[in-house]
Structures are given as structure tokens and as C-alpha cells.
Design a protein around this motif. Structure first.
Motif, short mmCIF file in Angstrom:
data_model
loop_
_atom_site.label_atom_id
_atom_site.label_comp_id
_atom_site.label_asym_id
_atom_site.label_seq_id
_atom_site.Cartn_x
_atom_site.Cartn_y
_atom_site.Cartn_z
N LYS A 159 -1.26 48.61 -110.24
CA LYS A 159 -2.18 48.96 -110.75
C LYS A 159 -1.94 50.06 -111.91
O LYS A 159 -0.93 50.28 -111.86
CB LYS A 159 -2.92 49.97 -109.56
CG LYS A 159 -3.55 49.15 -108.23
CD LYS A 159 -4.02 50.23 -107.37
CE LYS A 159 -4.69 49.09 -106.29
NZ LYS A 159 -5.27 49.77 -105.29
N THR A 160 -2.79 50.37 -112.51
CA THR A 160 -2.58 51.16 -113.91
C THR A 160 -2.06 52.56 -113.48
O THR A 160 -2.68 53.15 -112.14
CB THR A 160 -3.98 51.20 -114.41
OG1 THR A 160 -4.48 50.24 -114.76
CG2 THR A 160 -3.83 52.08 -115.93
N GLY A 161 -1.33 53.05 -114.09
CA GLY A 161 -0.68 54.40 -113.79
C GLY A 161 0.54 54.35 -112.40
O GLY A 161 1.11 55.24 -112.51
N VAL A 162 0.56 53.04 -112.00
CA VAL A 162 1.92 52.85 -111.20
C VAL A 162 3.27 52.73 -111.83
O VAL A 162 3.21 51.72 -112.95
CB VAL A 162 1.54 51.77 -110.05
CG1 VAL A 162 2.91 51.66 -109.36
CG2 VAL A 162 0.54 52.18 -109.20
N LEU A 163 3.88 53.54 -111.88
CA LEU A 163 5.39 53.35 -112.58
C LEU A 163 6.00 51.91 -112.21
O LEU A 163 5.99 51.39 -111.34
CB LEU A 163 6.36 54.34 -112.20
CG LEU A 163 7.42 54.59 -113.03
CD1 LEU A 163 7.33 54.98 -114.81
CD2 LEU A 163 8.53 55.42 -112.69
N ARG A 197 5.05 44.75 -118.44
CA ARG A 197 4.84 45.28 -117.08
C ARG A 197 4.98 43.93 -116.20
O ARG A 197 4.42 42.96 -116.79
CB ARG A 197 3.53 46.04 -116.71
CG ARG A 197 3.63 47.51 -117.32
CD ARG A 197 2.10 48.06 -117.05
NE ARG A 197 1.63 48.43 -115.91
CZ ARG A 197 1.97 49.28 -115.01
NH1 ARG A 197 3.01 50.23 -115.55
NH2 ARG A 197 1.49 49.69 -113.77
N GLN A 198 5.58 44.09 -115.16
CA GLN A 198 5.88 42.89 -114.65
C GLN A 198 5.00 42.47 -113.31
O GLN A 198 4.89 43.66 -112.57
CB GLN A 198 7.27 42.50 -114.00
CG GLN A 198 7.49 41.17 -113.53
CD GLN A 198 8.97 40.88 -113.15
OE1 GLN A 198 10.07 41.63 -113.88
NE2 GLN A 198 9.37 39.84 -112.46
N THR A 233 -1.69 46.39 -101.44
CA THR A 233 -3.06 46.92 -101.94
C THR A 233 -2.92 48.34 -102.33
O THR A 233 -4.10 48.71 -103.08
CB THR A 233 -4.04 46.59 -101.19
OG1 THR A 233 -3.78 46.81 -99.62
CG2 THR A 233 -4.27 44.75 -101.08
N VAL A 234 -2.11 49.12 -101.92
CA VAL A 234 -1.90 50.54 -102.15
C VAL A 234 -1.64 50.64 -103.70
O VAL A 234 -2.38 51.62 -104.43
CB VAL A 234 -0.80 51.09 -101.19
CG1 VAL A 234 -0.72 52.52 -101.86
CG2 VAL A 234 -1.31 50.95 -99.77
N VAL A 282 4.79 37.15 -113.69
CA VAL A 282 3.86 37.17 -114.80
C VAL A 282 4.31 38.59 -115.67
O VAL A 282 4.66 39.44 -115.00
CB VAL A 282 2.51 37.37 -114.15
CG1 VAL A 282 2.13 38.46 -113.41
CG2 VAL A 282 1.55 37.04 -115.50
N PHE A 283 4.36 38.54 -116.79
CA PHE A 283 4.56 39.65 -117.51
C PHE A 283 3.40 40.01 -118.63
O PHE A 283 2.97 39.31 -119.51
CB PHE A 283 6.01 39.47 -118.56
CG PHE A 283 7.12 39.11 -117.81
CD1 PHE A 283 7.17 37.59 -117.64
CD2 PHE A 283 7.90 40.05 -117.14
CE1 PHE A 283 8.48 37.33 -116.73
CE2 PHE A 283 8.94 39.74 -116.48
CZ PHE A 283 9.34 38.40 -116.14
N ASP A 284 3.18 41.24 -118.52
CA ASP A 284 2.04 41.83 -119.41
C ASP A 284 2.73 42.71 -120.39
O ASP A 284 3.36 43.74 -120.01
CB ASP A 284 0.83 42.53 -118.88
CG ASP A 284 0.14 41.60 -117.91
OD1 ASP A 284 -0.28 40.59 -118.37
OD2 ASP A 284 -0.33 41.89 -116.73
#
Lengths: 80, 80
Positions: free
Chosen positions: A10-14, A37-38, A69-70, B41-43
């Protein structure tokens, strides 16, 4: 019936793994990559030919195992 | 410029992780899944706005780091 499930943070998750890849690309001299981001992708073969049944199985699989899903989102694509 | 790279095992390459997931799904009582194969998958966010330059950077990144081209295929999708 074939399906693909794509699981991404999710966006914002390191994303420490993504950060490590960014660093590795730089050390390999590969410039021009701002961020990485992987995520995971699952290609599944389903025994049912019924689309709705397939969606239910896939959602169940995602909710219970394939995605956390968290911190992760999942996207289901049924092919054919 | 954004891009997604999807890395999957080549056909015929054994996927122990996929097998483990198949078993786990069964033990969770999720029926109807014939087979599972897992990939990555890589973004990526690229600093260039030039499509050709982006493709070159991504290909280089895949060949040198993101994919093990002996056993994996990679697909590059540039968005926007």
C-alpha cells in the motif's frame, strides 16, 4: 481457467527491499531510476471453468494467504 | 515516467515456492486451485521523460539485477 494475482505494498508503507534495489542499481552504474517498489505476482491455474466461482476462490486465496491485507493491496485478473 | 517490470519463471523451471503455496491453500481448505507459480513485480519511477531512454535503463536494470535471465523472463511496461 487461468488468473493472475498482483500483490503490491500500500502507498506509504516503507519498502526496504525496494530501497535496497535502488542502491544496487546505483552501484551497478544504472542511472535514471528514481524509486523502486517490489511486489509479488501469482499465476494460478483454476480447476473451475465458472468465472464467479473462480473469483470467489481467488479472493479467498488472497485474503487468507497471498496478500497481507494490512499492508498490501491485491488485484485479480482472470484470463480467458 | 512510471514503469512496471514483471519477472516470471520460464516454463519448465521448477517453482518450489509455488508448490508450497499450492499446499498451503489446500491446508487452508481453499479448493479449486490447480497450480500456482510465483513471480516478482517492480514498480519504478524513472527520472527521464524520454521513452527510449527509459526503455534502455529498464532493460539494463532487468538484465543486470531484476531478473535472472537464465531461468526468468521479464516484461517491461512503460506507463504514460
Amino acid at each position: 481457467m487461468k488468473a493472475r494475482v498482483t500483490v503490491t505494498l500500500k502507498t506509504g508503507v516503507l519498502d526496504p527491499q525496494g530501497k535496497a534495489i535502488e542502491g544496487a542499481l546505483k552501484s551497478l552504474g544504472i542511472e535514471g531510476v528514481g524509486s523502486v517498489r517490489q511486489g509479488k505476482v501469482f499465476d494460478l491455474e483454476l480447476t473451475t471453468a465458472d468465472r464467479e466461482a473462480a473469483e470467489a476462490v481467488l479472493k479467498d486465496a488472497c485474503e487468507k494467504l497471498l496478500a497481507n491485507t494490512v499492508i498490501e493491496n491485491y488485484r485479480i485478473e482472470i484470463q480467458g
